[in-house]
Enzyme design. Structure first.
Site, PDB file in Angstrom:
ATOM      1  N   VAL A   1      -6.552   0.174  -6.130  1.00 43.18           N
ATOM      2  CA  VAL A   1      -6.113  -0.827  -7.121  1.00 43.18           C
ATOM      3  C   VAL A   1      -6.295  -2.270  -6.657  1.00 43.18           C
ATOM      4  CG1 VAL A   1      -4.514   0.511  -8.502  1.00 43.18           C
ATOM      5  CG2 VAL A   1      -3.713  -0.475  -6.360  1.00 43.18           C
TER       6      VAL A   1
ATOM      7  N   GLY B   1       0.735  -8.029  -6.355  1.00 48.49           N
ATOM      8  CA  GLY B   1       0.459  -6.687  -6.848  1.00 48.49           C
ATOM      9  C   GLY B   1      -0.913  -6.623  -7.496  1.00 48.49           C
TER      10      GLY B   1
ATOM     11  N   GLU C   1      11.591 -11.380  -0.679  1.00 50.68           N
ATOM     12  CA  GLU C   1      11.538 -10.619  -1.940  1.00 50.68           C
ATOM     13  C   GLU C   1      12.613  -9.521  -1.943  1.00 50.68           C
ATOM     14  OE1 GLU C   1       7.516  -9.124  -2.779  1.00 50.68           O
ATOM     15  OE2 GLU C   1       8.382  -7.152  -3.167  1.00 50.68           O
TER      16      GLU C   1
ATOM     17  N   SER D   1      -0.336 -11.573  -2.228  1.00 55.95           N
ATOM     18  CA  SER D   1       0.837 -11.127  -2.982  1.00 55.95           C
ATOM     19  C   SER D   1       0.620 -11.251  -4.473  1.00 55.95           C
ATOM     20  CB  SER D   1       2.085 -11.924  -2.595  1.00 55.95           C
ATOM     21  OG  SER D   1       3.171 -11.498  -3.402  1.00 55.95           O
TER      22      SER D   1
HETATM   23  P1  NDP Z   1      -4.046   1.952  -0.575  1.00 54.56           P
HETATM   24  O1  NDP Z   1      -3.155   1.294   0.372  1.00 54.56           O
HETATM   25  O2  NDP Z   1      -3.557   3.118  -1.347  1.00 54.56           O
HETATM   26  O3  NDP Z   1      -5.386   2.368   0.199  1.00 54.56           O
HETATM   27  C1  NDP Z   1      -6.411   3.091  -0.424  1.00 54.56           C
HETATM   28  C2  NDP Z   1      -7.771   2.581   0.020  1.00 54.56           C
HETATM   29  O4  NDP Z   1      -7.906   2.689   1.446  1.00 54.56           O
HETATM   30  C3  NDP Z   1      -8.897   3.399  -0.566  1.00 54.56           C
HETATM   31  O5  NDP Z   1      -9.967   2.544  -0.866  1.00 54.56           O
HETATM   32  C4  NDP Z   1      -9.234   4.359   0.560  1.00 54.56           C
HETATM   33  O6  NDP Z   1     -10.538   4.869   0.485  1.00 54.56           O
HETATM   34  C5  NDP Z   1      -9.094   3.437   1.735  1.00 54.56           C
HETATM   35  N1  NDP Z   1      -8.926   4.148   3.004  1.00 54.56           N
HETATM   36  C6  NDP Z   1      -7.831   4.815   3.434  1.00 54.56           C
HETATM   37  N2  NDP Z   1      -8.036   5.331   4.660  1.00 54.56           N
HETATM   38  C7  NDP Z   1      -9.288   4.977   5.015  1.00 54.56           C
HETATM   39  C8  NDP Z   1     -10.085   5.182   6.182  1.00 54.56           C
HETATM   40  N3  NDP Z   1      -9.612   5.854   7.240  1.00 54.56           N
HETATM   41  N4  NDP Z   1     -11.333   4.663   6.207  1.00 54.56           N
HETATM   42  C9  NDP Z   1     -11.813   3.981   5.148  1.00 54.56           C
HETATM   43  N5  NDP Z   1     -11.110   3.736   4.030  1.00 54.56           N
HETATM   44  C10 NDP Z   1      -9.861   4.225   3.963  1.00 54.56           C
HETATM   45  O7  NDP Z   1      -4.658   0.891  -1.620  1.00 54.56           O
HETATM   46  P2  NDP Z   1      -4.013  -0.375  -2.335  1.00 54.56           P
HETATM   47  O8  NDP Z   1      -5.101  -0.914  -3.190  1.00 54.56           O
HETATM   48  O9  NDP Z   1      -2.681  -0.085  -2.940  1.00 54.56           O
HETATM   49  O10 NDP Z   1      -3.736  -1.401  -1.125  1.00 54.56           O
HETATM   50  C11 NDP Z   1      -4.763  -1.883  -0.297  1.00 54.56           C
HETATM   51  C12 NDP Z   1      -4.137  -2.777   0.755  1.00 54.56           C
HETATM   52  O11 NDP Z   1      -3.528  -3.872   0.108  1.00 54.56           O
HETATM   53  C13 NDP Z   1      -3.044  -2.096   1.574  1.00 54.56           C
HETATM   54  O12 NDP Z   1      -3.108  -2.567   2.906  1.00 54.56           O
HETATM   55  C14 NDP Z   1      -1.769  -2.562   0.927  1.00 54.56           C
HETATM   56  O13 NDP Z   1      -0.673  -2.559   1.812  1.00 54.56           O
HETATM   57  C15 NDP Z   1      -2.166  -3.963   0.508  1.00 54.56           C
HETATM   58  N6  NDP Z   1      -1.415  -4.523  -0.616  1.00 54.56           N
HETATM   59  C16 NDP Z   1      -1.058  -3.744  -1.674  1.00 54.56           C
HETATM   60  C17 NDP Z   1      -0.341  -4.284  -2.739  1.00 54.56           C
HETATM   61  C18 NDP Z   1      -0.005  -3.440  -3.914  1.00 54.56           C
HETATM   62  O14 NDP Z   1       0.718  -3.940  -4.793  1.00 54.56           O
HETATM   63  N7  NDP Z   1      -0.471  -2.210  -3.995  1.00 54.56           N
HETATM   64  C19 NDP Z   1       0.047  -5.699  -2.761  1.00 54.56           C
HETATM   65  C20 NDP Z   1      -0.431  -6.441  -1.642  1.00 54.56           C
HETATM   66  C21 NDP Z   1      -1.112  -5.860  -0.612  1.00 54.56           C
HETATM   67  P3  NDP Z   1     -10.814   6.239  -0.312  1.00 54.56           P
HETATM   68  O15 NDP Z   1     -10.990   5.842  -1.741  1.00 54.56           O
HETATM   69  O16 NDP Z   1     -12.067   6.745   0.298  1.00 54.56           O
HETATM   70  O17 NDP Z   1      -9.640   7.146  -0.093  1.00 54.56           O
END
Ligand code: NDP
Length: 477
Positions: free
Chosen positions: A12, A130, A190, A128
């Site tokens: 996302v 989301g 937050e 930040s």
């Molecule tokens: P996730 O944290 O759910 O991570 C999923 C992504 O990580 C996918 O693209 C997945 O690839 C990839 N991934 C996981 N493990 C590996 C690996 N070993 N090697 C390569 N790729 C990998 O996704 P989000 O979009 O929710 O968040 C992304 C980052 O942003 C995170 O660090 C999160 O903490 C941060 N963040 C999130 C917010 C939110 O509201 N969700 C807000 C602000 C920051 P694949 O598709 O192949 O599984």
């Protein structure tokens, strides 16, 4: 045809950030471990701008113009290291890896150090807002080498949220892990904001006797005043929502156990290491933990509480006004504590962080965005070396005006048995800071008694020890 920026990790957050860059006219290279995600993005949103889809790491790197700018948006922790290890060997000195995940700032410091040896600029970047923010404009907190901001900054300024005065919600926060540190404290604040709002809600419900729909209206009114903020706004939305299957208020059908992903906990853990009292944030983290102990709560349900004495209608309205004062005063305290933690880290890690600029970039895009942040910025504009937000004249005056109501609310909560750890911790912090004398003098006496830990005197310099086991005379230590 080459891309000005590349995004790897297209869940996302990464997907929406990539679309945001593309919508702002940049050519964006796309990569994801699972290729299906990359293809899905292009299929669904390819029309929004110029994308170059890459299947392999090599193709991805080759698609980027030099110096390369590569954004990592994957799960924080080991996956981030794995992705860095995959890409770093393919990069050249001057290229940039930008980690937009929620990394721990200590990891960011380590990664920056390691990549610097290779001549790669590593930018730990807090994001930040989301998924909505990532798409339409987040608040962005980049750290890393200052020179990286020369070419990266203008792009981030384009895709970031804009404050009401039009200023982009992004700045170079400071070197190495400073950006992720500030993002972490943002999340801690937050947690505190959400806890304080939760306490206000429960007081309005259990002490004043209002329904969720009525409380939603109260929050809507508050949102037109000094509490104007995203979190107050969505609180009203959540409280007025009715569950479709039961017809009950939505808030009554949700299991009352709050989850957490860890940035609030980090904020508290690091504050303990730095010796900074962030009691409001700590109470917020503990409140979430407590809520999750279902068996313990079940076993405790029979414990005695006070006799409830409901308020009359006119008393309830007056009480709601007091709760607004308590919420506002407690909010000032939690921001005071959060900024203290950033100031302490600035000192510890020798970071050059402008606290006023930090509050300015939180004015739009992020979860804690609020009119209030303008006030914090002007407090630091007036005096950059403000020892604490509470030393700002305006905030001090506002708390002075709120304090009677703040105290009354905590008294009422205590009488009625409604837990208000956030309000109470904030008030205790305030009263401790303004106290002429603290019982810490007694603590020092006890420590000297049982452990000869020594103490200092109010009337002369030096360290002293009393011969407690002997004639109780005092010696120089
Ligand atoms: P996730 O944290 O759910 O991570 C999923 C992504 O990580 C996918 O693209 C997945 O690839 C990839 N991934 C996981 N493990 C590996 C690996 N070993 N090697 C390569 N790729 C990998 O996704 P989000 O979009 O929710 O968040 C992304 C980052 O942003 C995170 O660090 C999160 O903490 C941060 N963040 C999130 C917010 C939110 O509201 N969700 C807000 C602000 C920051 P694949 O598709 O192949 O599984």
């Amino acid at each position: 045809n080459s891309a000005q920026i590349g995004v790897t990790g297209l869940a996302v957050m990464g997907r929406n950030l990539a679309r945001n860059f593309a919508r702002n006219g940049y050519t964006v290279a796309l990569h994801n471990r699972t290729v299906a995600r990359t293809n899905a993005l292009v299929e669904e949103f390819g029309h929004e701008g110029d994308f170059i889809a890459a299947e392999t790491a090599k193709e991805f790197v080759a698609a980027l113009e030099r110096p390369r700018r590569l954004v990592i948006m994957v799960k924080a922790g080991d996956p981030t290291d794995a992705v860095i290890q995959e890409f770093a060997p393919l990069l050249e000195p001057g290229d940039m890896i930008i980690d937009g995940g929620n990394a721990h700032f200590a990891d960011t410091r380590r990664r920056e150090r390691e990549l610097r040896e290779q001549g790669i600029h590593f930018v730990g970047m807090g994001v930040s807002g989301g998924e909505e923010g990532a798409l339409n404009g987040p608040s962005i907190m980049p750290g890393g080498p200052k020179e990286s901001y020369d070419s990266l900054g203008p792009m981030l300024e384009k895709i970031s949220a804009k404050a009401k005065d039009g200023a982009p919600c992004v700045t170079h926060v400071g070197p190495d892990g400073a950006g992720h540190f500030v993002k972490m404290v943002h999340n801690g604040i937050e947690y505190a904001d959400m806890q304080l709002i939760g306490e206000a809600y429960q007081l309005l419900r259990d002490v004043a006797g209002y329904s969720p729909a009525q409380i939603a209206e109260i929050f809507r009114t508050w949102n037109t005043g000094r509490l104007d903020s995203y979190l107050i706004e969505i609180t009203a939305e959540v409280l007025s929502h009715v569950d479709a299957t039961t017809g009950q208020p939505f808030v009554d059908v949700v299991v009352d156990q709050a989850e957490q992903k860890g940035t609030g906990r980090w904020t508290v853990q690091i504050a303990l290491d730095l010796g900074v009292p962030v009691s409001g944030i700590a109470e917020a983290v503990f409140a979430r933990s407590l809520s999750g102990h279902a068996a313990l709560r079940e076993a405790s349900r029979g414990l005695a509480g006070p006799k409830a004495s409901p308020l009359s209608e006119s008393e309830a309205a007056a009480f709601a006004d007091r709760v607004e004062q308590a919420l506002y005063a407690s909010k000032i305290v939690s921001y005071t504590q959060g900024f203290h933690e950033i100031a302490a880290a600035r000192e510890e890690y020798d970071w050059d962080i402008d606290l006023g600029a930090v509050s300015a970039i939180w004015r739009g895009g992020c979860i804690i965005r609020a009119a209030f942040l303008d006030r914090i910025r002007s407090a630091y504009d007036t005096r950059a070396d403000l020892p604490s937000l509470l030393s700002d004249e305006t905030f001090a005056q506002e708390i002075a005006d709120a304090q009677d109501d703040w105290r009354e609310v905590i008294v009422a909560a205590t009488r009625q048995g409604v837990p208000t750890p956030g309000f109470a911790a904030a008030l205790a912090y305030y009263d401790a800071l303004r106290a002429e004398r603290l019982p810490a003098a007694l603590t020092q006496g006890q420590r000297d008694f049982f452990g000869a830990h020594t103490y200092r005197r109010t009337d002369r310099d030096g360290s002293f020890h009393t011969l407690w086991g002997g004639d109780r005379s005092e010696v120089d230590a």
